[in-house]
Design a protein around this motif. Structure first.
Motif: not given
Length: 71
Positions: A7, A30, A33-39
């Motif tokens: 990672r 936001r 986070k949503n578009k790149l599927q970040l955690t």
């Protein structure tokens, strides 16, 4: 599957000087986070900076920025 050791950390510097500056930045985080599927996303506190303008820039451009770093 990505192994934990594979990672990478990405840091974004975000700023807004129009409209509801804080809400604009919250929406941007936001979206990322949503578009790149970040955690495990973390953000700095908001801070305010003066605009860095070129000589002769229109006075209406001289609006303070809200900035954050997020990763």
């Amino acid at each position: 599957m990505i192994k934990k050791n594979d990672r990478k950390r990405i840091v974004f510097g975000l700023g807004s000087n129009l409209g509801d500056r804080q809400e604009n930045l919250e929406k941007a985080v936001r979206f990322l986070k949503n578009k790149l599927q970040l955690t495990n996303v973390k953000s700095s506190n908001f801070f305010q900076n003066k605009a860095m303008l070129l000589p002769g820039s229109p006075p209406e451009w001289d609006m303070d920025f809200f900035n954050i770093a997020t990763s």
